[in-house]
Design a protein around this motif. Structure first.
Motif, PDB file in Angstrom:
ATOM      1  N   ILE A  42       0.858  -1.197   0.000  1.00 21.32           N
ATOM      2  CA  ILE A  42       0.000   0.000   0.000  1.00 21.32           C
ATOM      3  C   ILE A  42       0.886   1.235   0.000  1.00 21.32           C
ATOM      4  O   ILE A  42       1.832   1.327   0.793  1.00 21.32           O
ATOM      5  CB  ILE A  42      -0.919  -0.021   1.229  1.00 21.32           C
ATOM      6  CG1 ILE A  42      -1.980  -1.109   1.032  1.00 21.32           C
ATOM      7  CG2 ILE A  42      -1.560   1.330   1.479  1.00 21.32           C
ATOM      8  CD1 ILE A  42      -2.774  -1.413   2.264  1.00 21.32           C
ATOM      9  N   CYS A  43       0.559   2.151  -0.887  1.00 21.80           N
ATOM     10  CA  CYS A  43       1.422   3.326  -1.027  1.00 21.80           C
ATOM     11  C   CYS A  43       0.560   4.572  -1.180  1.00 21.80           C
ATOM     12  O   CYS A  43      -0.469   4.545  -1.859  1.00 21.80           O
ATOM     13  CB  CYS A  43       2.287   3.142  -2.269  1.00 21.80           C
ATOM     14  SG  CYS A  43       3.503   4.429  -2.476  1.00 21.80           S
ATOM     15  N   THR A  44       0.937   5.619  -0.495  1.00 23.10           N
ATOM     16  CA  THR A  44       0.256   6.905  -0.711  1.00 23.10           C
ATOM     17  C   THR A  44       1.269   8.046  -0.699  1.00 23.10           C
ATOM     18  O   THR A  44       2.370   7.916  -0.161  1.00 23.10           O
ATOM     19  CB  THR A  44      -0.811   7.243   0.369  1.00 23.10           C
ATOM     20  OG1 THR A  44      -0.145   7.554   1.585  1.00 23.10           O
ATOM     21  CG2 THR A  44      -1.795   6.120   0.574  1.00 23.10           C
ATOM     22  N   CYS A  53      -2.108   3.917  -4.045  1.00 25.75           N
ATOM     23  CA  CYS A  53      -2.202   2.719  -4.857  1.00 25.75           C
ATOM     24  C   CYS A  53      -2.315   1.513  -3.928  1.00 25.75           C
ATOM     25  O   CYS A  53      -1.606   1.431  -2.925  1.00 25.75           O
ATOM     26  CB  CYS A  53      -0.954   2.605  -5.737  1.00 25.75           C
ATOM     27  SG  CYS A  53      -1.061   1.297  -6.945  1.00 25.75           S
ATOM     28  N   LEU A  54      -3.218   0.608  -4.267  1.00 21.94           N
ATOM     29  CA  LEU A  54      -3.423  -0.590  -3.453  1.00 21.94           C
ATOM     30  C   LEU A  54      -2.650  -1.771  -4.046  1.00 21.94           C
ATOM     31  O   LEU A  54      -2.216  -1.718  -5.197  1.00 21.94           O
ATOM     32  CB  LEU A  54      -4.917  -0.915  -3.392  1.00 21.94           C
ATOM     33  CG  LEU A  54      -5.795   0.095  -2.643  1.00 21.94           C
ATOM     34  CD1 LEU A  54      -7.247  -0.367  -2.676  1.00 21.94           C
ATOM     35  CD2 LEU A  54      -5.328   0.267  -1.214  1.00 21.94           C
ATOM     36  N   PRO A  55      -2.519  -2.850  -3.286  1.00 22.27           N
ATOM     37  CA  PRO A  55      -1.783  -4.005  -3.804  1.00 22.27           C
ATOM     38  C   PRO A  55      -2.372  -4.564  -5.095  1.00 22.27           C
ATOM     39  O   PRO A  55      -1.647  -5.117  -5.912  1.00 22.27           O
ATOM     40  CB  PRO A  55      -1.908  -5.030  -2.669  1.00 22.27           C
ATOM     41  CG  PRO A  55      -2.131  -4.235  -1.446  1.00 22.27           C
ATOM     42  CD  PRO A  55      -2.891  -3.037  -1.873  1.00 22.27           C
ATOM     43  N   ARG A  85      -3.291  -2.861  -7.452  1.00 22.96           N
ATOM     44  CA  ARG A  85      -2.919  -1.836  -8.419  1.00 22.96           C
ATOM     45  C   ARG A  85      -4.088  -0.903  -8.759  1.00 22.96           C
ATOM     46  O   ARG A  85      -4.117  -0.261  -9.799  1.00 22.96           O
ATOM     47  CB  ARG A  85      -2.316  -2.476  -9.666  1.00 22.96           C
ATOM     48  CG  ARG A  85      -1.204  -3.480  -9.325  1.00 22.96           C
ATOM     49  CD  ARG A  85      -0.121  -3.524 -10.346  1.00 22.96           C
ATOM     50  NE  ARG A  85      -0.549  -3.704 -11.694  1.00 22.96           N
ATOM     51  CZ  ARG A  85      -0.519  -4.866 -12.382  1.00 22.96           C
ATOM     52  NH1 ARG A  85      -0.089  -5.952 -11.786  1.00 22.96           N
ATOM     53  NH2 ARG A  85      -0.890  -4.903 -13.629  1.00 22.96           N
ATOM     54  N   THR A  86      -5.034  -0.827  -7.862  1.00 25.63           N
ATOM     55  CA  THR A  86      -6.070   0.199  -7.974  1.00 25.63           C
ATOM     56  C   THR A  86      -5.469   1.519  -7.499  1.00 25.63           C
ATOM     57  O   THR A  86      -4.802   1.565  -6.470  1.00 25.63           O
ATOM     58  CB  THR A  86      -7.272  -0.156  -7.078  1.00 25.63           C
ATOM     59  OG1 THR A  86      -7.814  -1.385  -7.533  1.00 25.63           O
ATOM     60  CG2 THR A  86      -8.339   0.921  -7.106  1.00 25.63           C
ATOM     61  N   MET A  87      -5.724   2.570  -8.260  1.00 27.64           N
ATOM     62  CA  MET A  87      -5.166   3.879  -7.898  1.00 27.64           C
ATOM     63  C   MET A  87      -6.306   4.844  -7.580  1.00 27.64           C
ATOM     64  O   MET A  87      -7.400   4.719  -8.137  1.00 27.64           O
ATOM     65  CB  MET A  87      -4.339   4.408  -9.055  1.00 27.64           C
ATOM     66  CG  MET A  87      -3.248   5.357  -8.644  1.00 27.64           C
ATOM     67  SD  MET A  87      -2.212   5.789 -10.040  1.00 27.64           S
ATOM     68  CE  MET A  87      -0.894   4.629  -9.882  1.00 27.64           C
ATOM     69  N   PHE A  88      -6.064   5.771  -6.670  1.00 27.53           N
ATOM     70  CA  PHE A  88      -7.158   6.658  -6.261  1.00 27.53           C
ATOM     71  C   PHE A  88      -6.639   8.032  -5.833  1.00 27.53           C
ATOM     72  O   PHE A  88      -5.432   8.214  -5.596  1.00 27.53           O
ATOM     73  CB  PHE A  88      -7.927   6.030  -5.083  1.00 27.53           C
ATOM     74  CG  PHE A  88      -7.124   6.007  -3.806  1.00 27.53           C
ATOM     75  CD1 PHE A  88      -6.253   4.966  -3.536  1.00 27.53           C
ATOM     76  CD2 PHE A  88      -7.223   7.045  -2.886  1.00 27.53           C
ATOM     77  CE1 PHE A  88      -5.490   4.960  -2.375  1.00 27.53           C
ATOM     78  CE2 PHE A  88      -6.471   7.039  -1.725  1.00 27.53           C
ATOM     79  CZ  PHE A  88      -5.606   5.990  -1.473  1.00 27.53           C
ATOM     80  N   MET A  89      -7.585   8.953  -5.733  1.00 23.72           N
ATOM     81  CA  MET A  89      -7.281  10.290  -5.179  1.00 23.72           C
ATOM     82  C   MET A  89      -8.437  10.697  -4.263  1.00 23.72           C
ATOM     83  O   MET A  89      -9.600  10.533  -4.627  1.00 23.72           O
ATOM     84  CB  MET A  89      -7.134  11.324  -6.287  1.00 23.72           C
ATOM     85  CG  MET A  89      -6.961  12.759  -5.780  1.00 23.72           C
ATOM     86  SD  MET A  89      -7.052  13.994  -7.089  1.00 23.72           S
ATOM     87  CE  MET A  89      -5.420  13.899  -7.795  1.00 23.72           C
ATOM     88  N   VAL A  90      -8.103  11.217  -3.071  1.00 23.18           N
ATOM     89  CA  VAL A  90      -9.130  11.806  -2.202  1.00 23.18           C
ATOM     90  C   VAL A  90      -8.654  13.177  -1.711  1.00 23.18           C
ATOM     91  O   VAL A  90      -7.454  13.436  -1.657  1.00 23.18           O
ATOM     92  CB  VAL A  90      -9.455  10.942  -0.959  1.00 23.18           C
ATOM     93  CG1 VAL A  90     -10.187   9.692  -1.337  1.00 23.18           C
ATOM     94  CG2 VAL A  90      -8.214  10.620  -0.155  1.00 23.18           C
ATOM     95  N   PRO A 145      -7.285  -1.526 -11.803  1.00 19.33           N
ATOM     96  CA  PRO A 145      -6.075  -2.012 -12.467  1.00 19.33           C
ATOM     97  C   PRO A 145      -6.260  -2.180 -13.979  1.00 19.33           C
ATOM     98  O   PRO A 145      -5.280  -2.130 -14.719  1.00 19.33           O
ATOM     99  CB  PRO A 145      -5.805  -3.353 -11.785  1.00 19.33           C
ATOM    100  CG  PRO A 145      -7.030  -3.699 -11.014  1.00 19.33           C
ATOM    101  CD  PRO A 145      -7.778  -2.444 -10.756  1.00 19.33           C
ATOM    102  N   GLY A 146      -7.482  -2.321 -14.423  1.00 16.30           N
ATOM    103  CA  GLY A 146      -7.716  -2.459 -15.855  1.00 16.30           C
ATOM    104  C   GLY A 146      -7.676  -1.128 -16.599  1.00 16.30           C
ATOM    105  O   GLY A 146      -7.697  -1.090 -17.823  1.00 16.30           O
TER     106      GLY A 146
END
Lengths: 376, 544
Positions: A201-203, A297-299, A301-306, A358-359
């Protein structure tokens, strides 16, 4: 205020693309440092799916101690990147002994372990190395995880990117998080550089976190390995996400309900009000209170912004199917994906979590007022 | 007193008294209102006979005495009638002819306020103007990278939670399994602390309740008020307003017969139940309502005979040990309301607070811990208890919070701090400092009495007769001739004004710190103090 840029793509792309986007936003950072998180690696490192990759910076003595440590633990080196660095580093960048990106085969006895225990062992190994390095200031480790590479260095992002040749093919990645640092103190500590990482997990964040101390106090005491360090007040965002996803088993859409819960008046009309009220009460100590834009980014590989609850920081998401980017400023997005349909750019507001799976098919917007996906 | 009269050891002069009455004869209208209003009968009508010698010139007439009589005010010097400095004489005087003045001389009254071998008892406060809370500054001002917020424009959530909050993992697990979740109340972080119906006059109590109801119903501020140990009027127990009330039970169990009998008829649960084990003003002592104040109404509500002093035992006598008392009483009280009401103990601040806290941390029914520091006020106590017993609140609350941090339970067992909050008028600043030291909420009593009802007490031993039912403002009296001076509607209005002003000041403190989304409990990085030892002791920044 730091500048953030993140790319997520179906095909591996050069990290230099993200670094160039940071350079376009250079008015927003002072060139005091850059941090890169790469996953979905395309080269030989990506093929070693079961081998955690150690990323860090070492002195020659640190390298010797590291090799001894890994041997003693039973790790086998499977692949290591080597650099032919220019003789002179760019202005402001110190000369280092060794930039380490190396994939290790875990000890044989770990094979029989359940995944959770194996992952905990990998985390503990990183922490041991970190503590070893802090004792003599000869080892700095940013991450130790399969399919993850992290690079952090002091200096102008573009110059450092060129110096470290991040354009090289074996660093191409499908998901890239990059931060151009606005240094707010003179003592630059690499452990204070974004992005921050724990167990896949990375932010990264810009803006300060005024609720840092109470949050840090709780995370430090809650007994989860890896909740330590906190050289930057933004490191807690990573650990809160880790806690929400891995310890509480919440979906990503609930992360914003943890860090910036709905006001009570809005909560009452929410379809999941009963659950969210309990979540707000139980996670009260994890409520953030600064002007913050968090990209992560989650394991999977979903990426997000809040954004923070008042939306006090800029942030935009845009792209095309197969390639999306999250950027502090539109000019960064323009530099990285000029060919996109700009009318579909989205700037998340105070209730939104912008998610690209991730897609990389589309930008999904989760508003806090919507029903939550079923919790795991 | 004639110059050749016998002098007793306790024969004092006006110079020896703490307060001296200044009276100006040529302004006095001789209306007598000052004498009538004086709560301690310190002044009386004085008839002064004056002799003038008329010496004649020559030898034909003889010199003679001429006598005249004038009327005025005489201040008594008997220690039993010493002026308390309340200033009511000044307030009622139509001619501005009279006022009490503090004596410059060190008063000797203290050495004589023990007639019959009984040490001085009084109400009021500690009579010490010093306040560490006043010294604490908010030093982490948001600049540049985290711009300060606008207190007038941004939204602020200033609520807090009282009740046991489960650790996040346990909470969600319990929710999934539909298990018992401890009751939690979302309330305003400034509580009106326990002042009993009996200690306070009916008008004062009614005024406070009306103010609290208005704040909740009209202004949507979830303000709560604790009953103190004196029961609760039957109509309130059966009204929907009970949800704004924290019922207190203490070692005398006064009023609990009425409360238990009202249980089946309650429309709402109370906000919480506070079990009083101690209070800051007289730590280690039970409550005390002196006989002067036990009239028919109070006796009925408390379930006792009229006109007897009501001392509560120092501890809960029905239990074997304090640990057992805490555990059993918390469970009993929880059970009485079907585990729907938070139950928490209140103790005096003490060096043993941590032991109590650790006990509670292991008791999942414990909904919090209220700690009352040495500056807490009271309606009646021994002078020595008020002045010399107890522990300051700041370091006590800090130690408890840091201990909770060590076990990862901060905000799970809320701490409520009291004792000296706003003692010099700095209500919001003191409350914010305690919250940032680790309190989830603060309790006030004296400040509300002063601000909402005009209590004339001060930290300079002024008035302090709350115990004997002669409160000149009618705040702590059960004498209708006195408490009718206090209009409950106006008290309610002042309560509302006090809370609104507090709310604005809190925002003015929090906005520059960049905090608005949640109450900054434990945000110790915002605090600074110019005393190195205090800074070290509280683990906050030393700023000079």
């Amino acid at each position: 205020m730091c500048r953030l840029f993140a790319l997520t793509s179906t095909e591996p792309v050069s990290p230099m693309r993200a670094v160039r986007a940071l350079d376009v936003m250079r008015e927003g950072h002072d060139g005091s440092g850059v941090g890169l998180f790469l996953t979905g690696l395309g080269g030989p490192l990506g093929a070693l799916a079961d081998c955690p990759i150690l990323s860090g910076i070492l002195t020659s003595e640190g390298e010797r101690r590291l090799n001894q440590f890994m041997d003693d633990k039973g790790f086998t080196l499977r692949h290591r990147l080597s650099w032919n660095l220019p003789a002179t580093p760019p202005p402001g960048t110190p000369r280092r002994g060794l930039y380490l990106v190396a994939a290790y085969e875990p000890p044989d006895r770990w094979r029989a372990l359940p995944p959770a225990e194996r992952e905990l062992n990998i985390l503990r190994t990183r922490l041991e190395l970190k503590h070893m390095g802090l004792e003599r200031e000869d080892i700095t480790v940013f991450s130790f995880w399969p399919d993850v590479v992290m690079l952090k260095e002091i200096g102008d992002p573009l110059a450092v990117g060129r110096y470290l040749d991040v354009d090289r093919e074996d660093l191409h990645a499908r998901q890239i998080l990059a931060q151009g640092r606005q240094n707010t103190n003179y003592a630059i500590n690499l452990y204070a550089c974004h992005p921050f990482f724990i167990q896949g997990i990375c932010t990264m964040t810009n803006g300060e976190n005024t609720a840092f101390v109470p949050i840090k106090d709780w995370l430090t005491a809650c007994g989860v390995p890896g909740y330590e360090g906190y050289h930057s007040d933004s490191e807690v965002f990573t650990h809160i996400l880790h806690y929400a996803v891995r310890r509480l088993g919440l979906p990503l859409a609930a992360y914003k309900h943890v860090i910036t819960p709905l006001p009570d008046a809005d909560m009452r009309s929410h379809p999941d009000a009963a659950f969210l009220e309990q979540l707000k009460a139980a996670c009260r100590k994890l409520i953030i209170d600064g002007p913050n834009c968090v990209i992560g980014c989650l394991p999977d590989r979903t990426m997000f912004m809040v954004q923070d609850s008042k939306k006090l920081r800029p942030g935009v998401v845009g792209g095309r199917p197969g390639l999306y980017a999250f950027s502090s400023e539109i000019c960064g997005l323009d530099a990285a994906i000029p060919e996109r349909d700009k009318t579909r750019d989205f700037q998340p507001m105070h209730l939104d979590t912008a998610i690209v799976g991730p897609g990389c098919e589309e930008i999904e917007i989760c508003r806090q007022t919507q029903p939550l996906p079923q919790a795991r | 007193m004639p110059s050749n009269a016998a002098i007793a050891p306790s024969t004092l002069s006006h110079v020896d008294l703490p307060w001296r009455i200044d009276w100006t004869g040529d302004k006095c209208t001789l209306c007598g209102q000052c004498v009538a209003v004086c709560p301690v009968r310190a002044i009386e009508l004085g008839v002064f006979r004056k002799r003038e010698i008329k010496a004649s010139f020559g030898l034909s007439t003889t010199s003679e005495n001429q006598y005249s009589v004038r009327y005025g005010i005489r201040q008594k010097t008997d220690p039993g009638f010493a002026c308390i400095g309340c200033g009511m004489c000044d307030m009622v005087c139509p001619g501005d002819a009279i006022t009490p003045r503090r004596n410059d001389e060190q008063p000797k009254l203290r050495m004589h306020a023990n007639k019959g071998g009984a040490p001085r008892t009084r109400g009021g406060r500690r009579n010490d103007r010093g306040s560490l809370l006043d010294q604490i500054k908010f030093v982490r001002i948001s600049m540049l990278t985290d711009p300060a917020l606008d207190a007038g424009r941004h939204e602020f959530d200033l609520t807090t939670m009282i009740g046991r909050i489960l650790p996040p993992e346990t909470a969600l697990e319990t929710l999934r399994n539909q298990g018992w979740m401890p009751p939690v109340r979302k309330i305003y972080p400034l509580l009106i602390g326990g002042m009993s119906f009996g200690a306070l006059s009916p008008n004062m109590w009614e005024g406070l309740q009306m103010g609290v109801a208005y704040l909740n119903e009209e202004l949507h501020m979830p303000v709560r008020m604790c009953t103190g140990e004196g029961g609760c009027p039957p109509r309130l127990l059966r009204s929907r307003f009970l949800k704004y009330v924290i019922l207190q039970i203490a070692s005398g169990y006064f009023g609990w017969d009425e409360i238990i009998h009202a249980l089946p008829e309650m429309k709402e649960d109370p906000c919480a139940v506070e079990i009083k084990y101690g209070q800051g003003a007289k730590p280690g002592d039970g409550g005390l309502l002196m006989w002067h104040k036990v009239n028919k109404l109070i006796a009925a509500i408390r379930g006792v005979p009229v006109g007897v002093s009501l001392p509560s035992p120092t501890t809960h006598q029905t239990k074997y040990s304090i640990e057992e008392a805490v555990a059993k009483m918390i469970q009993s009280m929880s059970m009485a309301w079907g585990f729907r009401v938070p139950v928490y103990p209140k103790i005096s601040a003490t060096t043993t607070s941590l032991a109590v806290l650790n006990n509670l941390a292991r008791n999942k029914y414990a909904a919090g811990l209220a700690i009352d520091g040495e500056d807490g006020g009271t309606g009646a106590a021994y002078n020595v208890s008020m002045d010399h017993m107890g522990h300051p609140i700041a370091s006590n609350i800090r130690d408890c919070y840091l201990n909770l941090c060590r076990i990862g339970a901060q905000n799970e067992l809320p701490l409520i701090a009291g004792g000296g909050v706003g003692k010099n008028g700095n209500l919001a600043a003191n409350a914010a400092a305690l919250i940032m030291l680790g309190a989830s909420a603060v309790q006030v009593g004296k400040y509300i009495m002063q601000a909402a009802a005009g209590c004339v007490g001060s930290e300079g031993d002024r008035c302090n007769v709350c115990n004997i039912g002669v409160c000149p403002k009618g705040i702590t009296s059960q004498d209708p001739r006195l408490y009718r001076r206090l209009d409950p509607e106006k008290v309610a209005g002042r309560v509302v004004e006090v809370f609104l002003a507090f709310d604005s000041e809190m925002k003015k403190i929090l906005a520059p710190l960049g905090r608005s989304t949640s109450l900054p409990i434990g945000m110790s990085d915002a605090l600074g103090i110019g005393d190195k030892n205090a800074a070290d002791r509280l683990s906050i920044r030393y700023c000079v």
